[in-house]
Structure formats: C-alpha cells, structure tokens
Motif scaffolding. Sequence first.
Motif, PDB file in Angstrom:
ATOM      1  N   CYS A 103      19.163 -22.593 -20.749  1.00 52.73           N
ATOM      2  CA  CYS A 103      19.911 -21.838 -21.759  1.00 52.73           C
ATOM      3  C   CYS A 103      19.218 -20.513 -22.006  1.00 52.73           C
ATOM      4  O   CYS A 103      17.984 -20.441 -22.044  1.00 52.73           O
ATOM      5  CB  CYS A 103      20.001 -22.636 -23.053  1.00 52.73           C
ATOM      6  N   PHE A 163      21.920 -28.967 -25.474  1.00 54.71           N
ATOM      7  CA  PHE A 163      22.907 -28.357 -26.350  1.00 54.71           C
ATOM      8  C   PHE A 163      23.910 -29.426 -26.745  1.00 54.71           C
ATOM      9  O   PHE A 163      23.866 -30.547 -26.249  1.00 54.71           O
ATOM     10  CB  PHE A 163      23.588 -27.155 -25.675  1.00 54.71           C
ATOM     11  N   TYR A 223      26.205 -29.480 -16.208  1.00 55.66           N
ATOM     12  CA  TYR A 223      25.574 -30.237 -17.291  1.00 55.66           C
ATOM     13  C   TYR A 223      26.059 -31.681 -17.248  1.00 55.66           C
ATOM     14  O   TYR A 223      27.042 -32.009 -16.604  1.00 55.66           O
ATOM     15  CB  TYR A 223      25.891 -29.618 -18.653  1.00 55.66           C
ATOM     16  N   GLU A 265      19.521 -18.700 -15.767  1.00 52.32           N
ATOM     17  CA  GLU A 265      19.772 -18.690 -17.202  1.00 52.32           C
ATOM     18  C   GLU A 265      21.241 -18.411 -17.474  1.00 52.32           C
ATOM     19  O   GLU A 265      21.817 -17.487 -16.914  1.00 52.32           O
ATOM     20  CB  GLU A 265      18.907 -17.640 -17.899  1.00 52.32           C
ATOM     21  N   THR A 295      21.647 -29.515 -19.471  1.00 49.45           N
ATOM     22  CA  THR A 295      22.039 -28.774 -18.272  1.00 49.45           C
ATOM     23  C   THR A 295      21.352 -29.366 -17.049  1.00 49.45           C
ATOM     24  O   THR A 295      20.405 -30.140 -17.156  1.00 49.45           O
ATOM     25  CB  THR A 295      21.669 -27.284 -18.395  1.00 49.45           C
ATOM     26  N   ARG A 304      17.074 -26.663 -22.438  1.00 50.61           N
ATOM     27  CA  ARG A 304      18.136 -27.243 -21.622  1.00 50.61           C
ATOM     28  C   ARG A 304      19.126 -28.088 -22.410  1.00 50.61           C
ATOM     29  O   ARG A 304      20.109 -28.544 -21.851  1.00 50.61           O
ATOM     30  CB  ARG A 304      17.522 -28.118 -20.524  1.00 50.61           C
ATOM     31  N   THR A 340      19.964 -18.423 -28.334  1.00 54.90           N
ATOM     32  CA  THR A 340      21.184 -19.166 -28.635  1.00 54.90           C
ATOM     33  C   THR A 340      20.949 -20.204 -29.718  1.00 54.90           C
ATOM     34  O   THR A 340      21.872 -20.896 -30.108  1.00 54.90           O
ATOM     35  CB  THR A 340      21.721 -19.866 -27.371  1.00 54.90           C
ATOM     36  N   ASN A 357      24.490 -18.766 -20.739  1.00 54.36           N
ATOM     37  CA  ASN A 357      24.810 -19.002 -22.133  1.00 54.36           C
ATOM     38  C   ASN A 357      25.339 -20.437 -22.215  1.00 54.36           C
ATOM     39  O   ASN A 357      26.380 -20.751 -21.648  1.00 54.36           O
ATOM     40  CB  ASN A 357      25.858 -17.999 -22.614  1.00 54.36           C
ATOM     41  N   CYS A 358      24.631 -21.312 -22.900  1.00 53.07           N
ATOM     42  CA  CYS A 358      24.972 -22.736 -22.874  1.00 53.07           C
ATOM     43  C   CYS A 358      26.292 -23.057 -23.565  1.00 53.07           C
ATOM     44  O   CYS A 358      26.785 -24.166 -23.443  1.00 53.07           O
ATOM     45  CB  CYS A 358      23.849 -23.561 -23.474  1.00 53.07           C
TER      46      CYS A 358
END
Length: 190
Positions: free
Chosen positions: A76, A87, A41, A30, A70, A85, A80, A32-33
């Motif tokens: 992620c 973003f 990614y 995990e 990602t 996955r 957030t 922070n995206c």
Amino acid sequence: MKNYYSNNYWLIFVYFVLFCGNFKKLDSYEVNCSNVLIGQYSCASPDIDPETQQPRGCSKENKALVNCTTSENIKCKPGTGLDNRNFTIEIPCEYTNGYSFETALLLSIFLGMFGVDRFYLGYPAIGLLKLCTLGFMFLGQLVDIILIALQVVRPADGSYYVINYFGPRLTFLQMNNDTYVVPQEPEAEL
C-alpha cells in the motif's frame, strides 16, 4: 543454405538483446489499496455472528467490513492510513433485527388465522384485520404462508430474517441499466 542460418542467428541475437536484456527486477509494487484489482489481494473469510447469521458488524446499509491482504510484492502507498499490506473492504450482508424465519413461518402456518404472524413481524393493522376475519376466511392465511415462505413479506422495520448463513435464503435476480443483455440473432426465414 548457409545464408539462411546466419540470418536466423542474427534474429535470435537481436531478440535476446532487445527482450531479454538486463532489466531491473521489481521487488515490490506500490498501489493505492483502495483501488487494488481482483487477484492482487486475498480476504479472510467473514466472521459470522451466531445470533444474526451474518458477518459481524453488518450495518443497516447492508455492508460489513472484512480484512484483506495484498499479494506478496504489492504494498500500500504510504499516507493511506493503512499499514504496509493490510486493508479493509466492504462486503454485502443482510441486516437482521432478530426476526427468525422459522418462527415467522410456523406462526403463519399454525396461528395465521388469528394474525399472530403479522403481529410478530410488526404489522399490527393487518394482524388485527386477520384476527377479526379469521384470517380473511383462511384465504389470507394461505397467502401469508406463501409470501413468508418465499421471503417476500419481511419484518416491518426493513430488516431481513435470521436464517442460517448457508440456509434457505432466496436471492432475487434483478435487471438494471448495468445488466448486459446478450443480443439475439434473428431467426432465419424459411
């Protein structure tokens, strides 16, 4: 000779115990995206708007959003505001306001002596001056042809020309405080 091999077996055994032991397999990781690294990614190709020839949603700040995902085992962190996955990130683009590069260049070539190119780009004062002086006796027309062809003169509102996405777009290289300058070795004296 026998002692040498027994020491090697002992080292191999220690290596397997220390480095190849029973480690817990990571199923996912995990992050922070908003801080993922390149390689963690992949992003979809930007959706190009046929009218502006730029990514859809290009703002006046010259930024557009593109959807990214990602890698398989990277997820992620919860909270957030994004799903597991997927973003979005900002990519650079060139905001256009409908001024065509080809139109501006053709107007400058054929009607530049009357200032039509400057009227089209939103510079009425220079256009009127070129109209009254016949393009500064054709010298101003020649200068404007070169400046428009090099994309130095852009529309007055600060936008860019509409040029095909893979068209004749110029990119000016700039140097700033973040640019790395390779040190040069001094020349040897003879």
